[in-house]
Design a protein around this motif. Structure first.
Motif, short mmCIF file in Angstrom:
data_model
loop_
_atom_site.label_atom_id
_atom_site.label_comp_id
_atom_site.label_asym_id
_atom_site.label_seq_id
_atom_site.Cartn_x
_atom_site.Cartn_y
_atom_site.Cartn_z
N MET A 559 0.40 -1.63 -0.33
CA MET A 559 0.04 0.18 0.06
C MET A 559 0.76 1.09 0.25
N VAL A 560 1.13 1.95 -1.75
CA VAL A 560 1.44 3.51 -0.71
C VAL A 560 0.78 4.38 -0.66
N ILE A 561 0.88 5.23 0.13
CA ILE A 561 -0.07 6.26 0.76
C ILE A 561 1.03 7.25 0.11
N GLU A 562 0.34 8.05 -0.70
CA GLU A 562 0.96 9.38 -1.19
C GLU A 562 0.45 10.64 -0.59
N ARG A 563 1.62 12.17 0.09
CA ARG A 563 1.82 12.69 0.77
C ARG A 563 0.59 12.24 1.84
N ALA A 564 0.62 11.36 2.57
CA ALA A 564 0.36 11.10 3.75
C ALA A 564 -0.36 11.62 5.03
N GLU A 565 1.17 12.42 4.69
CA GLU A 565 0.72 13.13 5.77
C GLU A 565 -0.28 14.50 5.84
N ILE A 566 -1.36 14.42 4.93
CA ILE A 566 -2.47 15.10 5.02
C ILE A 566 -3.72 14.39 4.62
N PHE A 567 -3.59 13.57 5.47
CA PHE A 567 -4.60 12.16 5.71
C PHE A 567 -4.84 12.66 7.41
N GLY A 568 -6.27 11.83 7.70
CA GLY A 568 -6.64 11.92 9.42
C GLY A 568 -5.99 10.48 9.37
N LEU A 596 8.08 18.11 6.86
CA LEU A 596 6.65 17.80 8.04
C LEU A 596 6.46 18.43 9.51
N SER A 597 4.96 18.84 9.82
CA SER A 597 4.81 20.11 10.44
C SER A 597 4.21 18.92 12.49
N GLU A 598 4.33 19.56 12.72
CA GLU A 598 4.63 18.84 14.23
C GLU A 598 3.60 17.16 14.32
N GLY A 599 2.50 17.89 13.81
CA GLY A 599 1.02 16.89 13.34
C GLY A 599 1.33 15.65 12.90
N GLY A 600 1.86 16.13 11.33
CA GLY A 600 1.71 15.32 10.76
C GLY A 600 2.87 14.81 11.37
N LEU A 604 2.01 10.20 11.50
CA LEU A 604 3.05 8.80 10.47
C LEU A 604 3.66 7.68 11.46
N THR A 605 4.23 8.54 12.46
CA THR A 605 4.90 7.63 13.48
C THR A 605 4.11 7.13 14.07
N THR A 606 2.64 7.39 14.56
CA THR A 606 2.15 6.55 15.56
C THR A 606 1.61 5.77 14.82
N LEU A 607 1.20 5.94 13.09
CA LEU A 607 0.38 4.38 12.07
C LEU A 607 2.19 3.58 13.05
N ARG A 608 3.64 4.42 12.17
CA ARG A 608 4.40 3.27 12.10
C ARG A 608 4.72 2.19 13.21
N ASP A 609 4.64 2.89 14.63
CA ASP A 609 4.33 2.02 15.72
C ASP A 609 3.88 1.38 16.56
N THR A 610 2.15 1.73 16.00
CA THR A 610 1.78 0.85 15.90
C THR A 610 0.35 0.20 15.91
N ASP A 620 -5.89 9.55 17.97
CA ASP A 620 -6.11 10.80 16.89
C ASP A 620 -6.90 11.61 17.75
N MET A 621 -8.08 11.29 18.46
CA MET A 621 -9.22 12.32 19.28
C MET A 621 -8.24 13.26 21.18
N ASP A 622 -7.54 12.94 21.12
CA ASP A 622 -6.12 13.64 21.94
C ASP A 622 -6.14 14.74 20.87
N MET A 623 -5.48 14.54 19.44
CA MET A 623 -5.16 16.06 18.75
C MET A 623 -5.95 16.64 17.58
N ARG A 624 -7.24 15.57 18.12
CA ARG A 624 -7.71 16.77 16.82
C ARG A 624 -9.69 16.72 17.59
N GLY A 625 -9.65 16.36 19.04
CA GLY A 625 -10.37 16.58 19.46
C GLY A 625 -11.89 15.78 19.17
#
Length: 696
Positions: A559-568, A596-600, A604-610, A620-625
């Motif tokens: 699975m290749v996701i381009e510009r992954a940093e702009i996805f939720g 990468l922005s801090e949020g981005g 991405l690292t959360t996704l990589r690590d778990t 996600d909830m912590d970041m976005r409400g």
């Protein structure tokens, strides 16, 4: 009770009925969603300013807000029009200056005559070594000092509304708050140490310290609980109205289930068996089932749903499986067909594409009971779709399916049991807010043989390496998804991005190897492109996010996701779950555009690590409400003015059990506490609940 109780009328009057609020102020307040006194009392201060009197500004840690008594000294006019007007003042130990810009000297001389004593309060800062208070918030004669609260509440503001107006308006609205009978369980109230409703409002609007502004302060906590409670009573009423409609006992024999279990090459997980037992127990009970099956990507919800449908068929009834899109409906049929065949179960597909004679033939067969399981889109909701004996409705992907639709579906058959599946792991407080009318089963284990997906971050500059990696994978007979980003909500741009990527990959990987799916294609072309990917004719599928839900191609391992940093985060997790469905090792490449922005970076690292969907949902909830997490607009999630779903999850859980208990003790809300709860529903504008009571 047919209309709003009279005791609440003053809170629901126009804002202009409050002293000091004219048409203009009312217009301005509307920007804060404040249109009645009720909205004002539920708009609490978000911080406060310590205005306790001090003897001097000397020794204070500047800049700081200081309230001090001073003697007025010399006035210094500015040299030019844009300059500052200064007034030298002296407190008990030192002198400092009051500074005014664009000031009228005659006005200031009247307000601050030389030699007079005044109480001034405002922010004191050092400027070139001299302490200054620029535009004091308060300047009063000493005998009026009491007008300055020792701790001043700070309210949210909007253009044209000052703190002072807001404070006055809130205080005026508070005088309209009546004494109401208590709707909270007395034991709960005592244990938490909460004040009465009216006292809680007064305390919340007149904080004495910073601590009084915390969500855990008793007055605030009680008011938050009231919001949760009203919402949970609404959900509990929806739940009991479903149950009160009377259910049917559906007892399975286990024979068809055994045939399916024998036909699959693996053992169900403990979580799957536990969920199935909970479902079977609900179906056998005389009340209607209203259960949510919540499982992460790849936790095996489809098997549980199929086994549940077989219980309905073993009992001589029919089942329906409703999914959001045609692609998914077809896929469910393809996935389930071999298992249904093993159990000798008749399966049929109904979508909006069925027309004329073909559609009529299906509907007749359904009506005669010759179809056991109907799979379809919301087309299965139409009036001419009549079942011989519908026992169970399974709804896939809850999101687009609120409380109202759940009630609607229940009307299709005689007391149909409802099972809703969602692949979106959501934190507990949100599950309670959104599905509080349902009982929840969670699949929290992965089936055996699933290999974890390797996830890596790749900068966009390394595109050529990624394409080379794909080329080797194709030679080994593997398949890949390539997801293009959604560009700024513009479908034409999405299209160009996806088409450009498609052309570039086709040039690199060979004409027949690459397919394309995007939102603008006619449905038939979309299906054809999906099908040739599913059948392995194309090796790479370039897509916008249309593939995220439920598509199943076990041979797709990249699975290749381009510009992954702009996805939720949730979306990335769903997309990643499209691979890793077979026995081979799968990879997910998150391509990003540095920096990468801090949020981005955190996403991405959360996704990589778990790969734990529930952990991802918490981040996600912590970041976005909460509201953003499931898109408040379509989720029917309540908007709370005081309560905070993220941080007060435990309160929400208490409110749920309290609301359910209240309704089981007093289903018609006619006891004293029940009548108080009705007033709460009117106060919180839970119209749906009010309709349910009046109908019930």
């Amino acid at each position: 009770m047919t209309g709003r109780p009279e005791i609440l009328f003053p809170l629901f009057a126009g804002l202009e009925t409050l002293p000091g609020i004219g048409p203009k102020a009312a217009d301005n307040l509307a920007h804060l969603q404040i249109t009645r006194p009720r909205d004002l009392i539920f708009t609490l201060p978000h911080s406060g300013i310590d205005r306790r009197r001090r003897s001097t500004v000397k020794g204070a840690a500047l800049p700081e807000v200081i309230t001090v008594e001073v003697t007025i000294g010399q006035h210094r006019e500015p040299r030019n029009r844009s300059g500052a007007y200064r007034v030298v003042v002296e407190d008990a130990e030192t002198t400092f200056q009051l500074v005014f810009f664009h000031a009228r000297g005659d006005y200031l001389l009247r307000q601050l005559p030389v030699g007079a004593r005044r109480i001034v309060s405002g922010k004191v800062e050092l400027f070139d070594g001299i302490a200054q208070m620029v535009h004091p918030d308060h300047m009063l004669p000493v005998e009026q000092a009491d007008e300055i609260a020792a701790f001043e509440p700070v309210y949210p503001l909007t253009a044209g509304v000052t703190q002072r107006q807001m404070t006055r308006a809130a205080q005026a609205a508070l005088t309209r708050a009546p004494e109401l009978q208590e709707w909270i369980d007395p034991a709960q109230k005592k244990k938490a140490g909460w004040p009465d409703w009216q006292a809680a409002l007064t305390a919340a609007h007149t904080p004495q310290t910073m601590g009084d502004l915390a969500p855990t302060a008793p007055a605030r906590e009680r008011l938050a609980y009231d919001e949760f409670m009203a919402h949970q009573i609404t959900l509990a009423l929806a739940r009991s109205s479903l149950r009160r409609g009377g259910g049917r006992e559906t007892h399975g024999t286990g024979t068809l289930q055994q045939q399916v279990l024998a036909a699959i090459p693996f053992h169900p997980t403990d979580a799957q068996m536990r969920a199935l037992e909970e479902i079977a127990r609900d179906m056998a009970a005389p009340q209607r089932m209203n259960r949510l099956l919540q499982g992460d990507v790849g936790s095996g919800k489809t098997l549980v749903a199929l086994l549940a449908l077989l219980i309905a068929i073993e009992a001589g009834g029919q089942g329906v499986l409703m999914v959001p899109t045609e692609i998914l409906a077809r896929q469910h049929v393809e996935g389930v067909a071999p298992l249904a065949k093993a159990a000798g179960v008749r399966l049929e597909l109904l979508t909006g594409r069925d027309k004329g004679a073909e559609r009529r033939a299906k509907l007749d067969a359904l009506n005669r009971g010759e179809i056991d399981i109907l799979v379809g889109t919301h087309a299965v909701f139409q009036h001419d779709v009549v079942f011989a004996d519908l026992r169970l409705a399974v709804v896939d992907e809850q999101h687009r399916f609120g409380v109202r639709q759940r009630l609607e579906l229940g009307r299709k058959g005689q007391a149909v049991d409802v099972l809703v599946m969602t692949a979106t792991p959501i934190p507990r407080s949100l599950a309670l807010a959104q599905y509080g009318d349902m009982d929840v089963s969670v699949l929290d284990e992965k089936p055996e043989g699933r290999k974890p997906i390797k996830t890596a971050l790749v900068a966009a500059g390394r595109m050529d390496e990624v394409v080379e990696h794909l080329r080797r994978a194709i030679l080994e007979g593997r398949q890949a998804y390539w997801v293009c980003p959604l560009v700024e909500e513009s479908e034409t741009l999405d299209l160009t991005a996806a088409e450009a990527r498609f052309k570039r990959l086709r040039a690199a990987l060979g004409e027949g190897n690459v397919g394309l799916v995007h939102g603008q294609m006619p449905p038939a072309d979309k299906d054809a492109a999906m099908r040739s990917f599913q059948e392995g004719k194309t090796a790479v599928l370039v897509a916008t996010t249309v593939i995220e839900v439920g598509v199943n191609v076990p041979n797709a391992t990249i699975m290749v996701i381009e510009r992954a940093e702009i996805f939720g985060l949730a979306q990335l997790h769903q997309l990643r779950g499209r691979v890793g469905r077979g026995t081979q090792q799968s990879t997910c490449l998150l391509m990003y555009q540095p920096p990468l922005s801090e949020g981005g970076e955190r996403r991405l690292t959360t996704l990589r690590d778990t790969d734990d969907g529930f952990r991802i949902a918490e981040v996600d909830m912590d970041m976005r409400g909460a509201g953003d997490l499931i898109g408040t607009a379509q989720s029917g999630l309540p908007r709370f003015r005081i309560a905070d779903m993220e941080r007060q999850a435990a309160l929400m859980a208490t409110a749920q059990s309290d609301a359910r208990k209240l309704l089981s003790d007093d289903p018609d809300l006619t006891s004293p506490r029940g009548r108080a709860a009705r007033v709460l529903l009117w106060l919180m504008e839970q119209d749906q609940a009010i309709r349910l009571i009046s109908v019930g």
